[in-house]
Motif scaffolding. Sequence first.
Motif, PDB file in Angstrom:
ATOM      1  N   ILE A  92       0.822  -1.204   0.000  1.00 42.91           N
ATOM      2  CA  ILE A  92       0.000   0.000   0.000  1.00 42.91           C
ATOM      3  C   ILE A  92       0.858   1.256   0.000  1.00 42.91           C
ATOM      4  O   ILE A  92       1.729   1.430   0.851  1.00 42.91           O
ATOM      5  CB  ILE A  92      -0.932  -0.001   1.226  1.00 42.91           C
ATOM      6  CG1 ILE A  92      -1.875  -1.196   1.137  1.00 42.91           C
ATOM      7  CG2 ILE A  92      -1.719   1.296   1.310  1.00 42.91           C
ATOM      8  CD1 ILE A  92      -2.693  -1.416   2.366  1.00 42.91           C
ATOM      9  N   ALA A  94      -0.898   4.369  -0.248  1.00 43.33           N
ATOM     10  CA  ALA A  94      -1.769   5.283   0.491  1.00 43.33           C
ATOM     11  C   ALA A  94      -3.085   4.585   0.793  1.00 43.33           C
ATOM     12  O   ALA A  94      -3.616   3.847  -0.028  1.00 43.33           O
ATOM     13  CB  ALA A  94      -2.032   6.546  -0.314  1.00 43.33           C
ATOM     14  N   SER A 103     -10.237   4.594   0.221  1.00 47.04           N
ATOM     15  CA  SER A 103      -9.416   4.846  -0.964  1.00 47.04           C
ATOM     16  C   SER A 103      -8.082   4.146  -0.777  1.00 47.04           C
ATOM     17  O   SER A 103      -7.429   4.305   0.255  1.00 47.04           O
ATOM     18  CB  SER A 103      -9.204   6.342  -1.174  1.00 47.04           C
ATOM     19  OG  SER A 103     -10.437   6.973  -1.381  1.00 47.04           O
ATOM     20  N   ARG A 105      -4.363   3.094  -2.676  1.00 44.75           N
ATOM     21  CA  ARG A 105      -3.396   3.228  -3.755  1.00 44.75           C
ATOM     22  C   ARG A 105      -2.307   2.200  -3.525  1.00 44.75           C
ATOM     23  O   ARG A 105      -1.682   2.170  -2.464  1.00 44.75           O
ATOM     24  CB  ARG A 105      -2.817   4.636  -3.782  1.00 44.75           C
ATOM     25  CG  ARG A 105      -2.454   5.042  -5.205  1.00 44.75           C
ATOM     26  CD  ARG A 105      -2.102   6.497  -5.318  1.00 44.75           C
ATOM     27  NE  ARG A 105      -0.662   6.526  -5.473  1.00 44.75           N
ATOM     28  CZ  ARG A 105       0.144   7.360  -4.883  1.00 44.75           C
ATOM     29  NH1 ARG A 105      -0.318   8.278  -4.085  1.00 44.75           N
ATOM     30  NH2 ARG A 105       1.428   7.308  -5.078  1.00 44.75           N
ATOM     31  N   LEU A 106      -2.109   1.346  -4.526  1.00 45.49           N
ATOM     32  CA  LEU A 106      -1.190   0.218  -4.374  1.00 45.49           C
ATOM     33  C   LEU A 106       0.123   0.440  -5.105  1.00 45.49           C
ATOM     34  O   LEU A 106       0.189   1.160  -6.098  1.00 45.49           O
ATOM     35  CB  LEU A 106      -1.846  -1.057  -4.913  1.00 45.49           C
ATOM     36  CG  LEU A 106      -3.134  -1.485  -4.230  1.00 45.49           C
ATOM     37  CD1 LEU A 106      -3.730  -2.683  -4.945  1.00 45.49           C
ATOM     38  CD2 LEU A 106      -2.884  -1.809  -2.779  1.00 45.49           C
ATOM     39  N   ASN A 107       1.133  -0.259  -4.639  1.00 44.70           N
ATOM     40  CA  ASN A 107       2.445  -0.268  -5.263  1.00 44.70           C
ATOM     41  C   ASN A 107       2.504  -1.427  -6.257  1.00 44.70           C
ATOM     42  O   ASN A 107       3.321  -2.328  -6.136  1.00 44.70           O
ATOM     43  CB  ASN A 107       3.526  -0.411  -4.179  1.00 44.70           C
ATOM     44  CG  ASN A 107       4.896  -0.258  -4.738  1.00 44.70           C
ATOM     45  OD1 ASN A 107       5.075   0.263  -5.835  1.00 44.70           O
ATOM     46  ND2 ASN A 107       5.887  -0.709  -4.002  1.00 44.70           N
ATOM     47  N   TRP A 111      -2.261  -2.762 -11.337  1.00 46.85           N
ATOM     48  CA  TRP A 111      -3.515  -2.227 -10.805  1.00 46.85           C
ATOM     49  C   TRP A 111      -3.169  -1.273  -9.677  1.00 46.85           C
ATOM     50  O   TRP A 111      -2.565  -1.663  -8.690  1.00 46.85           O
ATOM     51  CB  TRP A 111      -4.416  -3.352 -10.318  1.00 46.85           C
ATOM     52  CG  TRP A 111      -5.748  -2.883  -9.845  1.00 46.85           C
ATOM     53  CD1 TRP A 111      -6.655  -2.142 -10.543  1.00 46.85           C
ATOM     54  CD2 TRP A 111      -6.311  -3.085  -8.551  1.00 46.85           C
ATOM     55  NE1 TRP A 111      -7.749  -1.895  -9.768  1.00 46.85           N
ATOM     56  CE2 TRP A 111      -7.575  -2.463  -8.536  1.00 46.85           C
ATOM     57  CE3 TRP A 111      -5.878  -3.746  -7.407  1.00 46.85           C
ATOM     58  CZ2 TRP A 111      -8.406  -2.474  -7.433  1.00 46.85           C
ATOM     59  CZ3 TRP A 111      -6.715  -3.758  -6.309  1.00 46.85           C
ATOM     60  CH2 TRP A 111      -7.963  -3.135  -6.326  1.00 46.85           C
ATOM     61  N   LYS A 112      -3.544  -0.044  -9.823  1.00 45.94           N
ATOM     62  CA  LYS A 112      -3.149   1.001  -8.881  1.00 45.94           C
ATOM     63  C   LYS A 112      -4.098   1.173  -7.703  1.00 45.94           C
ATOM     64  O   LYS A 112      -3.818   1.934  -6.801  1.00 45.94           O
ATOM     65  CB  LYS A 112      -3.019   2.341  -9.611  1.00 45.94           C
ATOM     66  CG  LYS A 112      -1.875   2.365 -10.602  1.00 45.94           C
ATOM     67  CD  LYS A 112      -0.563   2.257  -9.890  1.00 45.94           C
ATOM     68  CE  LYS A 112       0.615   2.382 -10.823  1.00 45.94           C
ATOM     69  NZ  LYS A 112       1.874   2.171 -10.154  1.00 45.94           N
ATOM     70  N   GLY A 113      -5.240   0.475  -7.676  1.00 46.19           N
ATOM     71  CA  GLY A 113      -6.183   0.607  -6.575  1.00 46.19           C
ATOM     72  C   GLY A 113      -7.410   1.387  -7.004  1.00 46.19           C
ATOM     73  O   GLY A 113      -7.821   1.326  -8.151  1.00 46.19           O
ATOM     74  N   GLY A 114      -7.999   2.135  -6.076  1.00 49.55           N
ATOM     75  CA  GLY A 114      -9.176   2.918  -6.402  1.00 49.55           C
ATOM     76  C   GLY A 114      -9.930   3.365  -5.170  1.00 49.55           C
ATOM     77  O   GLY A 114      -9.476   3.184  -4.033  1.00 49.55           O
ATOM     78  N   ASN A 115     -11.095   3.946  -5.417  1.00 51.02           N
ATOM     79  CA  ASN A 115     -12.001   4.381  -4.358  1.00 51.02           C
ATOM     80  C   ASN A 115     -13.127   3.366  -4.266  1.00 51.02           C
ATOM     81  O   ASN A 115     -13.741   3.029  -5.271  1.00 51.02           O
ATOM     82  CB  ASN A 115     -12.568   5.764  -4.660  1.00 51.02           C
ATOM     83  CG  ASN A 115     -11.483   6.812  -4.726  1.00 51.02           C
ATOM     84  OD1 ASN A 115     -10.520   6.765  -3.973  1.00 51.02           O
ATOM     85  ND2 ASN A 115     -11.622   7.750  -5.638  1.00 51.02           N
TER      86      ASN A 115
END
Length: 141
Positions: A92, A94, A103, A105-107, A111-115
């Motif tokens: 992670i 954030a 929310s 945000r991935l490393n 796939w960067k993540g999302g809300n």
Amino acid sequence: MSLSVLVVLVVFGIALSVAAVHFTGGTTTATLAGADHALARFAEDFPDERPRTVRLTADNHAAFLDLAPQRCGIVRSIGDCFLTRIVTPRDILALTREGNVASLRLNDFTWKGGNFVFADEADALAVAAALQGDERIRKAA
């Protein structure tokens, strides 16, 4: 053939291709039918994992599965398919939570993540708590 006729043919061909993709289901988004569907889809990729709790987002496009302390499985719809991941605090960049929205945000370059909007604040809080690993994330949540 004149240039104007060629332009019309190209525009018509592109429009026809876009319409064909749309009407054959190429623009649909997969939806999870419920917790059992999320568990079954996750088990296809991670058969040795034993999730304890499943938390679906309000739109049923994602599910978060409690795996162990500070490990979380994610099933997320991407187009008409599902993406599955196991996420730990190390993954992670954030993590924030405000009300019923978490929310992430991935490393991960794939796939960067999302809300993620949940039906209630308790689910968002539980997901954020499952993924907290260090002081930086606790302060952001």
